[in-house]
Design a protein around this motif. Structure first.
Motif, short mmCIF file in Angstrom:
data_model
loop_
_atom_site.label_atom_id
_atom_site.label_comp_id
_atom_site.label_asym_id
_atom_site.label_seq_id
_atom_site.Cartn_x
_atom_site.Cartn_y
_atom_site.Cartn_z
N ASP A 100 -40.38 2.41 74.18
CA ASP A 100 -41.55 1.55 74.02
C ASP A 100 -41.12 0.10 74.28
O ASP A 100 -40.40 -0.49 73.48
CB ASP A 100 -42.13 1.69 72.62
CG ASP A 100 -43.47 0.98 72.46
OD1 ASP A 100 -44.02 0.52 73.49
OD2 ASP A 100 -43.97 0.88 71.33
N GLU A 101 -41.57 -0.46 75.41
CA GLU A 101 -41.21 -1.83 75.83
C GLU A 101 -39.70 -2.05 75.70
O GLU A 101 -39.25 -2.96 75.00
CB GLU A 101 -41.97 -2.87 75.00
CG GLU A 101 -43.48 -2.78 75.10
CD GLU A 101 -44.05 -3.29 76.42
OE1 GLU A 101 -43.26 -3.74 77.27
OE2 GLU A 101 -45.27 -3.21 76.60
N GLU B 78 -40.57 -0.53 70.02
CA GLU B 78 -40.74 -1.88 70.57
C GLU B 78 -40.10 -2.92 69.66
O GLU B 78 -39.37 -3.79 70.13
CB GLU B 78 -42.24 -2.18 70.73
CG GLU B 78 -42.53 -3.58 71.23
CD GLU B 78 -44.02 -3.86 71.37
OE1 GLU B 78 -44.36 -4.93 71.88
OE2 GLU B 78 -44.82 -3.00 70.95
N GLU B 79 -40.39 -2.85 68.36
CA GLU B 79 -39.87 -3.85 67.42
C GLU B 79 -38.51 -3.39 66.92
O GLU B 79 -38.36 -2.89 65.81
CB GLU B 79 -40.85 -4.04 66.26
CG GLU B 79 -42.20 -4.59 66.69
CD GLU B 79 -42.10 -5.98 67.30
OE1 GLU B 79 -41.15 -6.71 67.00
OE2 GLU B 79 -42.98 -6.33 68.10
N LYS C 206 -38.19 -5.66 76.35
CA LYS C 206 -38.81 -6.82 75.70
C LYS C 206 -37.74 -7.77 75.17
O LYS C 206 -36.87 -7.39 74.39
CB LYS C 206 -39.70 -6.35 74.54
CG LYS C 206 -40.40 -7.47 73.79
CD LYS C 206 -41.25 -6.91 72.67
CE LYS C 206 -41.91 -8.01 71.87
NZ LYS C 206 -42.75 -7.46 70.76
N SER D 19 -44.77 0.56 78.90
CA SER D 19 -44.52 -0.85 79.20
C SER D 19 -45.75 -1.55 79.76
O SER D 19 -46.59 -0.93 80.42
CB SER D 19 -43.36 -0.98 80.20
OG SER D 19 -43.09 -2.34 80.49
N THR E 94 -48.35 1.95 72.39
CA THR E 94 -47.45 2.08 71.24
C THR E 94 -47.93 3.17 70.29
O THR E 94 -47.12 3.95 69.74
CB THR E 94 -47.33 0.74 70.49
OG1 THR E 94 -46.66 -0.20 71.36
CG2 THR E 94 -46.54 0.87 69.20
#
Length: 513
Positions: free
Chosen positions: A425-426, A340-341, A429, A457, A298
């Protein structure tokens, strides 16, 4: 019905207008069992559970609790029969201004029974049930708004236990949790099993099924299509049952056509998090970056995207050295990041799909400081069609979309920007297998259009399926690079955990005595 079955749902039908959400669906649960309920978006899982929790009324079919036929017209009816829910979005069931103890005892107040309970007794009861869950560290006098997500989940579980829950529905409970918090939740679920409480576990993370569940049911197209004991199945079989085809058939191998070099990173450093990163990506190439938690994946994505600028090293875009000191500078260089978030960093969760879709490039949709709403709407409609986002309107707020559809918006909003390098990024998820299929197709399409893709990932099987090359990170460094043909899950895990193929290296460089 067998006496050890706490729940049986048989022949459940549910229609919304002309759409059949459930057709002859069935589900059973035993005392002290953790039963996984799996399926892609639209499979019917949520509808079935909403019927069980009293939010919906089935059109046909029967529910039995402990062998007795029941009918739920309201969530209160379900709770009175021992059915409780722990949702991914815990804040929808928590009253933030009330104390932890008051939230645990909330259903006692709602029922009108024992309304004159002293504060001391209320707190003692709350402490007792939290202690039983090995969560005695939670201060029962603390306002719920001060609790972490994991602590709020424990409060909801405590609320269920204090009211003698017979079964608890866990709907994507690990999606917002760290690995450590998820492990602690699994210990709590095992405690519940020991106490004879039945648990229904809905998740998109298949490894979790094999870690905590006893049995598994798969739904597809509103029907029950598969049931097995967990030890008698595997991830590949579950994916095939959810999709109706194998995972390999979902991802078609591309005919790789590499063009010019798009980005080159040389000796890239960022504080103590990145230590001398070197790699390059070409047109039409998908590079995977693998690594365990804390490896620096990340951090690398954020450094390239200008969120946390590099402290030293160089980045070249199409052969030209650039300084990326801010996300806007990255966008101007054709580099975009899907973080990611997504709920915290990638989306305005309480705004409409239309506003989220056009935000990265407002200049394109405005004139003389006025937003051209028709153009915004047309772009949003185009994005909905291209990514198969399940929504009835461009004005739907994102918090009303599933996680998979939110992620599609987080990706699709960059379609309005003329980017050449995409950082993911991911990206899968918290999304279901059906949404993964759509996301993989989108990423492959970007590469086929000549874009460069960097896919960060920890899901190694996904990297193996979609990437042309895989870089393995450990402790802030790239420690190994594999071609698609060389890479295996075992090799990637070995390097990601700090190991080396010592035996193979010795074989390549034998010592003669």
């Amino acid at each position: 019905m067998q006496t050890n079955h706490i729940l049986e749902m048989a022949g459940i039908h549910k229609k919304f207008g002309r759409v059949n959400a459930l057709t002859d669906a069935s589900f059973t649960l035993k005392n002290g069992e953790v039963h996984a309920l799996l399926g892609a978006n639209g499979a019917g899982k949520s509808t079935l559970m909403k019927i069980l929790s009293g939010l919906y009324k089935q059109d046909d079919g029967d529910l039995f609790i402990d062998g007795e036929k029941v009918s739920f017209n309201h969530p209160k009816d379900a709770k009175e029969n021992g059915v409780y829910c722990v949702y991914q979005e815990v804040d929808t069931a928590i009253v933030p201004e009330l104390s932890t103890a008051e939230n645990i005892m909330l259903d006692t107040f709602a029922s009108g029974k024992n309304i004159w309970v002293s504060k001391r007794k209320l707190e003692e009861k709350a402490k007792e049930v939290l202690f039983a869950l090995q969560a005695g560290h939670i201060n029962v006098r603390k306002q719920a708004l001060e609790l972490t997500l994991a602590e709020k989940q424990l409060v909801l579980i405590a609320r269920a236990l204090v009211h003698s829950a017979k079964l608890i529905i866990f709907d994507e409970p690990t999606a917002p949790l760290s690995v450590f918090e998820a492990e602690r939740l699994f210990k709590v679920m095992n405690q519940l099993k020991d106490q004879g409480v039945g648990c229904i576990f809905i998740t998109h993370r298949l490894p979790e099924v094999f870690e905590v569940c006893d049995t598994v049911t798969v739904m597809r197209d509103g029907k029950h299509v598969f049931f097995a004991k967990v030890e008698e199945t595997n991830q590949e079989q579950l994916v095939e049952k959810m999709l109706g085809t194998s995972f390999e058939n979902v991802i078609e191998r591309r005919e790789k056509k590499l063009g010019e070099q798009l980005i080159e990173c040389t000796n890239l450093k960022e504080g103590r998090k990145l230590n001398g990163i070197n790699f390059a990506v070409h047109k039409g190439e998908i590079i995977g970056v693998a690594g365990l938690v804390g490896a620096g994946k990340t951090e690398l994505a954020k450094t390239i995207a200008g969120v946390t600028p590099a402290s030293s090293g160089t980045i070249k875009i199409k052969g030209k050295k650039v300084t990326i000191y801010h996300p806007q500078a990255a966008i101007e260089q054709g580099v975009v990041l899907v973080p990611e978030e997504r709920r915290k960093e990638g989306l305005f969760i309480h705004e409409s799909l239309r506003k989220n879709a056009t935000f990265p490039n407002l200049k394109k949709f405005s004139k003389a400081s006025f937003i051209r709403k028709n153009e915004e709407t047309n772009f949003a409609l185009k994005m909905i069609g291209a990514l198969q986002i399940k929504t009835n309107s461009t004005e739907t707020t994102l918090n009303h979309l599933s996680g998979g559809n939110q992620q599609k918006v987080a990706i699709g909003k960059w379609m309005s920007v003329d980017a050449s390098i995409y950082l993911f990024d991911e990206p899968t998820k918290g999304v279901d297998i059906g949404a993964k299929k759509d996301i993989f197709k989108l990423i492959a399409d970007l590469a086929n259009e000549g874009k460069g893709v960097i896919y960060f990932s920890s899901e190694i099987h996904e990297l193996l399926a979609i990437c042309d090359r895989i870089l393995v990170m450990y402790d802030g460094q790239v420690v190994k690079e594999f071609s698609h043909e060389e890479a295996t899950q075992e090799k990637i895990l070995l390097y990601a955990s700090g190991g080396k193929e010592e035996q193979n290296e010795r074989e390549k460089h034998p010592v003669l005595i």
